[in-house]
Enzyme design. Structure first.
Site, PDB file in Angstrom:
ATOM      1  CB  ILE A  12     -15.358  51.188 -11.159  1.00 53.14           C
ATOM      2  CG1 ILE A  12     -16.109  50.756  -9.547  1.00 53.14           C
ATOM      3  CG2 ILE A  12     -14.635  49.906 -11.530  1.00 53.14           C
ATOM      4  CD1 ILE A  12     -17.147  49.889  -9.570  1.00 53.14           C
ATOM      5  CG  ASN A  35     -22.099  60.245  -7.921  1.00 50.54           C
ATOM      6  OD1 ASN A  35     -21.829  61.213  -7.204  1.00 50.54           O
ATOM      7  ND2 ASN A  35     -22.160  59.065  -8.090  1.00 50.54           N
ATOM      8  CB  SER A 125     -24.642  44.618  -9.049  1.00 51.52           C
ATOM      9  OG  SER A 125     -24.599  44.453  -7.751  1.00 51.52           O
ATOM     10  CE1 TYR A 150     -26.647  50.052  -9.183  1.00 49.18           C
ATOM     11  CE2 TYR A 150     -27.216  48.259  -7.404  1.00 49.18           C
ATOM     12  CZ  TYR A 150     -26.349  49.007  -8.367  1.00 49.18           C
ATOM     13  OH  TYR A 150     -25.016  48.356  -8.471  1.00 49.18           O
ATOM     14  CE  LYS A 154     -25.766  48.211 -12.262  1.00 51.47           C
ATOM     15  NZ  LYS A 154     -24.854  49.020 -13.172  1.00 51.47           N
ATOM     16  CG  PHE A 179     -19.131  39.578  -5.307  1.00 51.38           C
ATOM     17  CD1 PHE A 179     -18.898  39.222  -6.693  1.00 51.38           C
ATOM     18  CD2 PHE A 179     -19.869  38.992  -4.391  1.00 51.38           C
ATOM     19  CE1 PHE A 179     -19.747  38.055  -6.969  1.00 51.38           C
ATOM     20  CE2 PHE A 179     -20.493  37.771  -4.814  1.00 51.38           C
ATOM     21  CZ  PHE A 179     -20.460  37.498  -6.145  1.00 51.38           C
ATOM     22  N   PRO A 297     -32.750  47.552   6.551  1.00 54.68           N
ATOM     23  CG  PRO A 297     -34.533  48.894   6.609  1.00 54.68           C
ATOM     24  CD  PRO A 297     -33.213  49.078   7.210  1.00 54.68           C
TER      25      PRO A 297
HETATM   26  N1  UFG Z   1     -22.782  48.645   6.765  1.00 52.72           N
HETATM   27  C1  UFG Z   1     -22.780  49.128   8.031  1.00 52.72           C
HETATM   28  N2  UFG Z   1     -22.606  50.494   8.360  1.00 52.72           N
HETATM   29  C2  UFG Z   1     -22.603  51.478   7.319  1.00 52.72           C
HETATM   30  C3  UFG Z   1     -22.567  51.005   5.817  1.00 52.72           C
HETATM   31  C4  UFG Z   1     -22.556  49.792   5.742  1.00 52.72           C
HETATM   32  O1  UFG Z   1     -22.706  48.272   8.846  1.00 52.72           O
HETATM   33  O2  UFG Z   1     -22.690  52.710   7.638  1.00 52.72           O
HETATM   34  C5  UFG Z   1     -22.622  47.414   6.400  1.00 52.72           C
HETATM   35  C6  UFG Z   1     -23.862  46.922   5.574  1.00 52.72           C
HETATM   36  O3  UFG Z   1     -24.947  46.542   6.483  1.00 52.72           O
HETATM   37  C7  UFG Z   1     -23.442  45.812   5.051  1.00 52.72           C
HETATM   38  C8  UFG Z   1     -21.954  46.071   4.924  1.00 52.72           C
HETATM   39  O4  UFG Z   1     -21.612  47.130   5.606  1.00 52.72           O
HETATM   40  O5  UFG Z   1     -23.401  44.500   5.737  1.00 52.72           O
HETATM   41  C9  UFG Z   1     -21.563  46.419   3.234  1.00 52.72           C
HETATM   42  O6  UFG Z   1     -22.383  47.752   2.765  1.00 52.72           O
HETATM   43  P1  UFG Z   1     -22.466  48.825   1.769  1.00 52.72           P
HETATM   44  O7  UFG Z   1     -23.249  49.594   1.853  1.00 52.72           O
HETATM   45  O8  UFG Z   1     -20.853  48.804   1.612  1.00 52.72           O
HETATM   46  O9  UFG Z   1     -22.329  47.476   0.458  1.00 52.72           O
HETATM   47  P2  UFG Z   1     -23.631  46.779   0.218  1.00 52.72           P
HETATM   48  O10 UFG Z   1     -23.145  45.116   0.179  1.00 52.72           O
HETATM   49  O11 UFG Z   1     -24.780  46.756   0.927  1.00 52.72           O
HETATM   50  O12 UFG Z   1     -23.899  47.208  -1.369  1.00 52.72           O
HETATM   51  C10 UFG Z   1     -23.269  46.584  -2.336  1.00 52.72           C
HETATM   52  C11 UFG Z   1     -23.075  47.886  -3.574  1.00 52.72           C
HETATM   53  C12 UFG Z   1     -24.447  47.915  -4.005  1.00 52.72           C
HETATM   54  C13 UFG Z   1     -25.243  46.566  -4.291  1.00 52.72           C
HETATM   55  C14 UFG Z   1     -25.095  45.735  -3.219  1.00 52.72           C
HETATM   56  C15 UFG Z   1     -25.837  44.289  -3.393  1.00 52.72           C
HETATM   57  O13 UFG Z   1     -22.696  49.037  -3.045  1.00 52.72           O
HETATM   58  O14 UFG Z   1     -24.651  48.486  -5.206  1.00 52.72           O
HETATM   59  O15 UFG Z   1     -23.776  45.685  -2.743  1.00 52.72           O
HETATM   60  O16 UFG Z   1     -25.956  43.817  -2.246  1.00 52.72           O
HETATM   61  F1  UFG Z   1     -26.343  46.824  -4.996  1.00 52.72           F
END
Ligand code: UFG
Length: 343
Positions: A12, A35, A125, A150, A154, A179, A297
Site C-alpha cells: 500500500i 517485507n 484495519s 495483529y 491496530k 477493508f 479459524p
Molecule cells: N480465503 C480463502 N482462501 C484463501 C485465502 C482466503 O477462501 O486461500 C477467504 C478467507 O476465508 C476470507 C476471504 O477469502 O473469507 C478473504 O481473506 P483474506 O485472507 O484475503 O482477507 P481477510 O479478510 O481474512 O484479512 C483481512 C486483512 C487482515 C485483517 C483482516 C480482518 O488481510 O490484515 O482482514 O478481518 F486483519
C-alpha cells in the site's frame, strides 16, 4: 512539501507514494525492507518520473529513529505504514508483533512531539470491528476484542495516537481503517509481493492461475451468506492510496474537525469468495482450480463498510469495481512472471 512514508516500499505504501508524487508532494521513504525490495524505488520512479528519497530504517530502533528525525527537519507529515501484518504469524509470535508495531509507533510519535511534526496518517484495519452486529459497519460501531495480536496492535495503536494527540495539542492524526485492499497499479510496475505462500485470497488466486500454487482452498461454504462463502469489502489499492493523499491534505490545510479522526476505507460493497473467483475467471479467461474446504479459524463471516463518512468528509469515493481490481491483480502477476523468466 515533504511527507515521510514509513513502509513506503511495501504494497500500500508504494502506491501511496506514487499518488503523493502525482499531487506534487515530495516523499521520503523509510523502510527496513523486511517485507519489500529496494528496487521498488526504481519502479516508483518509472511511474512518477521521480525517485523518492530513501533511508533503510527500523523504527523500533529508538536511536536510529531519533537520528533520522534529527537530520530530516523538513518533514511536514507522516504516513505510517511500517508494520507487520500477518494475522497467523501474530498468533504464533505475539511479542514480535507487539514490539515491532507498537514500539515503532511510539518512537515516531515521540519525534513528532520533539520536532513539532504535526500530522500523522495511520494505517488501521477493519479488523477492529470483528464480526459487527450491524452491516454495513460505520466508524462508530463498537470496537470488539481483537481476534489476533495483529488486530490488537491496530486497536492499541489507535489508542496510543489518540492519547498522544490529546496530550500534545499541536498534533493531528487520521486513522484509516482499511477493508480488503487488492489489485495493483495499472502500469503493473508495482503491486503486492507476498513473501512465501500468500495468506490473502487474491494473491493466492493469481498465483494458482499462473501455476505457482496447485489449488486454491476456499475456506468454508457453510456461512450464512447467499452462496455460503464469506463476504468482504475488497477495495482497489489505488483508490485506497488516493484517500491517504486526501487525508494528508486535510490535516495540512486544517480542514479536520477533530485532532484525531477515523475513516473507513472500503467500497461499501460486499463480495463473496465465490464472486471474487467468478470475477477473476471472467476477466482473465482462466479456469481456476479450487476446492471447498473447512472454514479458516478466526475468519469473520461477513463485513463491508459504511463509507458515508469518508465520502462526505473527505470527498473521496472508491472508483474501481471488482472486475477492474481482479484484472489489475492478474496483469501484475503476469508481469512478475515475465520479469522472472527474463522476457
Ligand atoms: N480465503 C480463502 N482462501 C484463501 C485465502 C482466503 O477462501 O486461500 C477467504 C478467507 O476465508 C476470507 C476471504 O477469502 O473469507 C478473504 O481473506 P483474506 O485472507 O484475503 O482477507 P481477510 O479478510 O481474512 O484479512 C483481512 C486483512 C487482515 C485483517 C483482516 C480482518 O488481510 O490484515 O482482514 O478481518 F486483519
Amino acid at each position: 512539501m515533504k511527507i515521510l512514508v514509513t513502509g513506503g516500499t511495501g504494497y500500500i505504501g508504494s502506491h501511496t507514494v506514487v499518488e503523493l508524487q502525482n499531487q506534487g508532494y515530495e516523499v521520503i521513504i523509510a523502510d527496513n525492507l523486511s517485507n519489500s525490495h529496494e528496487n521498488v524505488l526504481d519502479h516508483i520512479a518509472e511511474i512518477s518520473g521521480k525517485r523518492p528519497e530513501f533511508e533503510k530504517l527500523d523504527f523500533s530502533d529508538p536511536q536510529h529513529t531519533n537520528n533520522f528525525f534529527d537530520k530530516n527537519l523538513d518533514i511536514k507529515g507522516i504516513i505510517h505504514f511500517a508494520a507487520f501484518k500477518a494475522v497467523g504469524e501474530s498468533v504464533k509470535n505475539p511479542l514480535m508483533y507487539y514490539h515491532n508495531n507498537l514500539v515503532s509507533l511510539m518512537n515516531i510519535l515521540n519525534n513528532m512531539s520533539k520536532h513539532g511534526i504535526e500530522n500523522i496518517v495511520f494505517s488501521s484495519s477493519c479488523t477492529v470491528y470483528g464480526q459487527p452486529e450491524k452491516l454495513p459497519v460505520s466508524e462508530d460501531s463498537p470496537i470488539q476484542k481483537a481476534w489476533s495480536p495483529y488486530g490488537n496492535t491496530k486497536q492499541i495503536s489507535e489508542d496510543i495516537i489518540y492519547d498522544t494527540l490529546n496530550a500534545d495539542q499541536r498534533l493531528k492524526g487520521i486513522a484509516l481503517r482499511y477493508f480488503n485492499p487488492i489489485g495493483a497499479h495499472e502500469s503493473a510496475k508495482i503491486g503486492e509481493l507476498p513473501l512465501g505462500v500468500p495468506n490473502n485470497l487474491v494473491p493466492f488466486i493469481t498465483q494458482t492461475a499462473i501455476g505457482i500454487r496447485d489449488q486454491l482452498k476456499v475456506f468454508g461454504d457453510d456461512y450464512n451468506t447467499p452462496d455460503g462463502t464469506a463476504i468482504r469489502d475488497y477495495i482497489h489499492v489505488v483508490d485506497l492510496a488516493k484517500a491517504h493523499v486526501i487525508a494528508v491534505d486535510r490535516m495540512i490545510s486544517g480542514k479536520g474537525k477533530k485532532a484525531f479522526e477515523v475513516f473507513n476505507l472500503g467500497t461499501g460493497n460486499g463480495y463473496s469468495v465465490m464472486e471474487v473467483i467468478k470475477s477473476f475467471e471472467k476477466v482473465s479467461g482462466e479456469k481456476l482450480n479450487y476446492k471447498i474446504v473447512d472454514r479458516r479459524p478466526g475468519d469473520v463471516e461477513q463485513v463491508w463498510a459504511d463509507t458515508t463518512f469518508a465520502n462526505n468528509e473527505l470527498g473521496w469515493k472508491a472508483e474501481k469495481g471488482l472486475d477492474e481490481m481482479m484484472a489489475s491483480a492478474w496483469k501484475w502477476e503476469k508481469a512478475l512472471k515475465e520479469k522472472e523468466s527474463g522476457l
